[in-house]
Write an enzyme that holds these catalytic residues in place. Sequence first.
Site, short mmCIF file in Angstrom:
data_model
loop_
_atom_site.label_atom_id
_atom_site.label_comp_id
_atom_site.label_asym_id
_atom_site.label_seq_id
_atom_site.Cartn_x
_atom_site.Cartn_y
_atom_site.Cartn_z
N ARG A 69 0.70 -1.05 0.11
CA ARG A 69 0.22 -0.08 -0.10
C ARG A 69 1.05 1.35 0.14
NH1 ARG A 69 -0.08 4.33 2.88
NH2 ARG A 69 0.14 3.05 4.55
N THR B 179 10.98 15.50 3.97
CA THR B 179 11.54 15.27 5.43
C THR B 179 13.27 15.26 5.12
OG1 THR B 179 9.52 14.04 5.94
CG2 THR B 179 11.57 13.87 7.36
N ILE C 166 12.23 8.44 3.20
CA ILE C 166 11.64 8.69 1.81
C ILE C 166 11.27 7.12 1.37
CG2 ILE C 166 11.94 9.58 -0.60
CD1 ILE C 166 12.25 11.58 1.85
N GLU D 243 3.57 11.16 7.40
CA GLU D 243 2.55 12.27 6.74
C GLU D 243 2.08 12.96 7.76
OE1 GLU D 243 1.58 11.57 3.16
OE2 GLU D 243 2.54 10.01 2.51
#
Length: 409
Positions: free
Chosen positions: A84, A126, A157, A363
């Site tokens: 996902r 980030t 990442i 996130e």
Amino acid sequence: MDFSLTTEQRSIWQWAKEFADQVIAPRVEANDRKAVFDRELMKLVADNGFFSAILPEKYGGQAMDHIAYALMTEEIARVCSSTRTLFSVQISLVEKPIWHFGNDAQKDRYLPALASGEMIGCFGLTEPNAGSDAANQQTSAKKDGDHWIINGQKTWISNGTIADVAIVITQTDASLGHKGMCAFLVDTTTPGFTSRKMEPKLGLKASDTAELFLDNVRVPDSAMLGQFGEGFKVAMYCLDQGRFSVAAGGVGVIQGCLDISTKYAMEREASGHKIGEYQMIQSMIADMAVDADAGRLLLLRAAHKKDLGVRNTRETSMAKLFCGEAANRAAYNAVQIFGGYGFSEEYPAARYYRDARVLTLYEGTSQIHRIILSQDALGIRPANGPGCPRTPIDQYSNPADLTQVLAMV
Ligand code: CAA
């Protein structure tokens, strides 16, 4: 209010469910145990059209709406959060921002290749010292004629070592604050661009997580995504999309935990009864069932607003916060219901437990979402921008309101 799904949404949901059960599920345990990113599975995901879900047909997409996209994402997460994550990043954090901010040349170059899976993308925001404080970017972009020289480091990442293109958020002039930030589309083969896998991790073991290093990476003006000074806006837009798919991931985890827990509770016996007949087990099952529905409804409300084309930072943030936290509750309870076997990697509860943990972190941590939502509720800073109505259900009951809101985006 109509809660029914269209025939198309139902068939997409079913399609994703079958793919998840038949293709992904048999590989999940081995990939997790070996902590490997499964390139063969990525090809199957691509060849079955998942990366093309939401893009318009002119870029090789299936032009799915966000309701269908949410249901599809949930189904994949129900079986495997690592898979996902792969396609959430590809679709929500890379394809959608290029579609939204890219010029025609950028869209023509990247979108068909991303939709087919010929190219993989990642999103570089980030940094070691810029996590929740996303505006504190140290990665610099300096003008050099009709090019830019980028220097810096990105961390955590997803898809970082497998990506062909990275959206890189940079600072061009620290004195301008977030108004000096720019986003670039950087091909990962550009000299000076390197990546390194980050391991070991608590969960998402089959997901590709990396650090990116940019050492005098030279990109042309044409690589800028959006306008000069729009880097923070691009980043926040990316997060409004990425957080949506993380929320869908959370719903999938809750549903997955509910599925394995109900099955186990009706098989396992203690003191002459199936454990599902005991009220303390039933209580945990009921909480999971409520969380699955509540999370899904919050998610689909955000999807509905995305399909209307109106700003949805508030609804997306709410769905992400709720689903991330609820997925952790569900995974905790799944382990509890499995008892000692919940502590064993031979059973799936442990993997759900490890994989759920990141959902309140990446996130935007749950704390960041509480800041966004409390400031909105208190009237300090409307999450959907100034002037957007805040009431949850009836805000578009008057069609004139909708016209007004549409005019603002
Ligand atoms: N859409 C558009 N604009 C937005 C916006 C949004 N969602 N959110 C804020 N803005 C605008 C504001 O309106 C403001 O504009 P003006 O200056 O013109 O008024 C500007 O951006 C700055 O906003 P803030 O002052 O609110 O910015 P801030 O510095 O206080 O930060 C924050 C706000 C919400 C805390 C933000 O920094 C944030 O979301 N932080 C968390 C970062 C995050 O989620 N990181 C995860 C990275 S992705 C990842 O995990 C890797 C992966 O591969 C999965």
